[in-house]
Design a protein around this motif. Structure first.
Motif, mmCIF file in Angstrom:
data_model
loop_
_atom_site.group_PDB
_atom_site.id
_atom_site.type_symbol
_atom_site.label_atom_id
_atom_site.label_comp_id
_atom_site.label_asym_id
_atom_site.label_seq_id
_atom_site.Cartn_x
_atom_site.Cartn_y
_atom_site.Cartn_z
ATOM 1 N N GLY A 157 -8.305 -63.272 35.248
ATOM 2 C CA GLY A 157 -8.613 -64.701 35.248
ATOM 3 C C GLY A 157 -9.844 -65.002 36.081
ATOM 4 N N SER A 158 -9.987 -64.295 37.200
ATOM 5 C CA SER A 158 -11.140 -64.502 38.072
ATOM 6 C C SER A 158 -12.428 -64.024 37.408
ATOM 7 C CB SER A 158 -10.925 -63.776 39.404
ATOM 8 O OG SER A 158 -9.824 -64.323 40.103
ATOM 9 N N TYR A 159 -12.328 -63.005 36.569
ATOM 10 C CA TYR A 159 -13.503 -62.544 35.805
ATOM 11 C C TYR A 159 -14.025 -63.690 34.934
ATOM 12 C CZ TYR A 159 -16.315 -59.433 32.793
ATOM 13 O OH TYR A 159 -17.334 -58.818 32.108
ATOM 14 N N LEU A 160 -13.107 -64.386 34.271
ATOM 15 C CA LEU A 160 -13.526 -65.524 33.449
ATOM 16 C C LEU A 160 -14.142 -66.625 34.310
ATOM 17 C CD1 LEU A 160 -10.596 -65.880 30.871
ATOM 18 C CD2 LEU A 160 -12.661 -64.466 30.747
ATOM 19 N N ALA A 161 -13.596 -66.813 35.507
ATOM 20 C CA ALA A 161 -14.176 -67.803 36.425
ATOM 21 C C ALA A 161 -15.591 -67.402 36.801
ATOM 22 C CB ALA A 161 -13.310 -67.939 37.677
ATOM 23 N N GLY A 162 -15.817 -66.110 36.993
ATOM 24 C CA GLY A 162 -17.156 -65.622 37.305
ATOM 25 C C GLY A 162 -18.113 -65.804 36.148
ATOM 26 N N ALA A 194 -17.337 -59.357 39.362
ATOM 27 C CA ALA A 194 -17.606 -58.606 38.137
ATOM 28 C C ALA A 194 -17.967 -59.530 36.980
ATOM 29 C CB ALA A 194 -16.393 -57.751 37.776
ATOM 30 N N GLY A 195 -17.247 -60.640 36.868
ATOM 31 C CA GLY A 195 -17.528 -61.586 35.794
ATOM 32 C C GLY A 195 -18.903 -62.213 35.926
ATOM 33 N N ALA A 196 -19.249 -62.607 37.151
ATOM 34 C CA ALA A 196 -20.553 -63.230 37.387
ATOM 35 C C ALA A 196 -21.689 -62.247 37.093
ATOM 36 C CB ALA A 196 -20.640 -63.728 38.824
ATOM 37 N N LYS A 197 -21.525 -61.010 37.546
ATOM 38 C CA LYS A 197 -22.592 -60.016 37.355
ATOM 39 C C LYS A 197 -22.698 -59.539 35.907
ATOM 40 C CE LYS A 197 -23.135 -58.375 42.061
ATOM 41 N NZ LYS A 197 -23.232 -57.208 42.974
ATOM 42 N N SER A 198 -21.630 -59.733 35.129
ATOM 43 C CA SER A 198 -21.715 -59.379 33.716
ATOM 44 C C SER A 198 -22.667 -60.315 32.977
ATOM 45 C CB SER A 198 -20.326 -59.445 33.055
ATOM 46 O OG SER A 198 -19.894 -60.789 32.872
#
Length: 354
Positions: A157-162, A194-198
């Motif tokens: 879920g935090s990946y999606l937030a990122g 990880a999400g933000a850097k993707s």
């Protein structure tokens, strides 16, 4: 009292299967994974019926986040399953967690749900004292034949937030405020980064924990949350994500003062916080469906399921996700959905550690 604990007959064979199915805000595919203001308030009057006890984490009911999500599941069990329910809150330092569990057990509540990983050792000990009662612990693995671990893929879920934050930032600078530097909260950080850097590999991220591992006051320190977020905004961040319980209020206050944005956690905080002036700063919230976990566990217990297993609520079953209240991430829905699909399909493995 000790005699009562140890003279109870143990349950038989552990069967252990729980299923959850609920749709978090933002939609997605279904499927399966593995497998009161009055702190002593009791609701329900059905005699001989289902009696469910719940012990809150530090902060108790009214945190507009983690504990309130658990209570929503408990309340749903009262409404839909006819359960008699009782809730208890620990002292500010959490030193009486075991006593709360025993109080519920001695009052013949069964099952008993402990909210938060800090209950892990207490649940293990008390479950051994009451082998014919069933226990569940949120955010901790099963550690006894009559205990069910209710786990969540917070990193997903935090990946999606990122992903959302990186697509929305105009300064290429984000922040993360964690309440306590524990393995659990690091999962939020790891997924968010990880999400933000993707989306933007060169994006800048500021990370701040309010207290070290073992000091749970970081979940109830809005002043510290505010100071941490203020520094991030002053340094150029324009969106800060928090996984800090009650301390998140301070993050929202800092965002409002700086005219920046924040991302909430656990519940749809744009709807749950009472400070209406702060609601507009919450761009989205990472939903951790503790309400679903609690309700589905109670429902499964009522259907005859026993403990000794873990149940994981991830993106496949919408156990985590993003809220859409306010419509601020509607324009990037396709990007969020694509990231979610890649995770569910196994194309992306989200790290659980920074």
């Amino acid at each position: 009292m000790l005699g009562k604990r140890f003279n109870r007959m143990a349950f038989g064979t552990v069967v252990g299967v729980m299923l959850m199915a609920a749709t978090a805000c933002g939609g997605g595919t279904g499927g399966g994974t593995t497998a009161s203001e009055d702190p002593s308030a009791t609701t329900g009057d059905a005699k001989g019926a289902l009696k469910v006890g719940l012990a809150f984490d530090v902060g108790g009911r009214g945190d507009k986040s983690f504990n309130d999500a658990a209570y929503a599941g408990l309340e749903k069990a009262h409404t839909e399953l006819g359960a008699e329910i009782k809730e208890l809150s620990p002292s500010s330092d959490g030193s009486n967690r075991g006593d709360l569990l025993r109080q519920l057990a001695d009052a013949d509540y069964n099952p008993i749900i402990a909210v938060g990983f800090a209950y892990a050792e207490d649940v293990k000990k008390v479950a051994g004292e009451y082998p014919d009662l069933q226990f569940a612990v949120v955010d901790s693995a099963s550690n006894a034949p009559n205990v069910t671990g209710l786990l969540f893929a917070e990193e997903q879920g935090s990946y999606l937030a990122g992903v959302a934050a990186a697509n929305k930032t105009t300064t290429n600078h984000l922040g993360f405020v964690g309440g306590v530097e524990s393995d659990l909260i690091r999962k939020f950080e790891a997924g968010f980064v990880a999400g933000a850097k993707s989306v933007k590999p060169d994006i800048k991220l500021d990370i701040k924990y309010l207290t070290p591992d073992g000091d749970f006051s970081g979940f109830k320190a809005p002043d510290k949350g505010k100071v941490a977020a203020e520094k991030m905004f002053q340094d150029g961040a324009d969106i800060v994500y928090h996984a800090a319980g009650d301390s998140g209020l301070g993050v929202f206050q800092a965002a409002a003062a700086a005219k920046k944005k924040a991302i909430g956690v656990d519940s749809d905080q744009r709807q749950t916080i009472k400070e209406t002036d702060l609601q507009p700063v919450i761009m989205t919230s990472m939903l951790k469906r503790v309400d679903v976990g609690v309700f589905e566990y109670i429902k499964a217990f009522q259907g005859g399921a026993k403990g000794g297993t873990d149940v994981t609520y991830d993106l496949k079953v919408d156990g985590v996700g993003l809220s859409t209240t306010g419509g601020e991430i509607d324009d990037i829905k396709d990007k969020i959905d694509a990231a979610k699909k890649d995770i569910v399909d196994g194309k992306i493995t989200v790290p659980a550690k920074p």
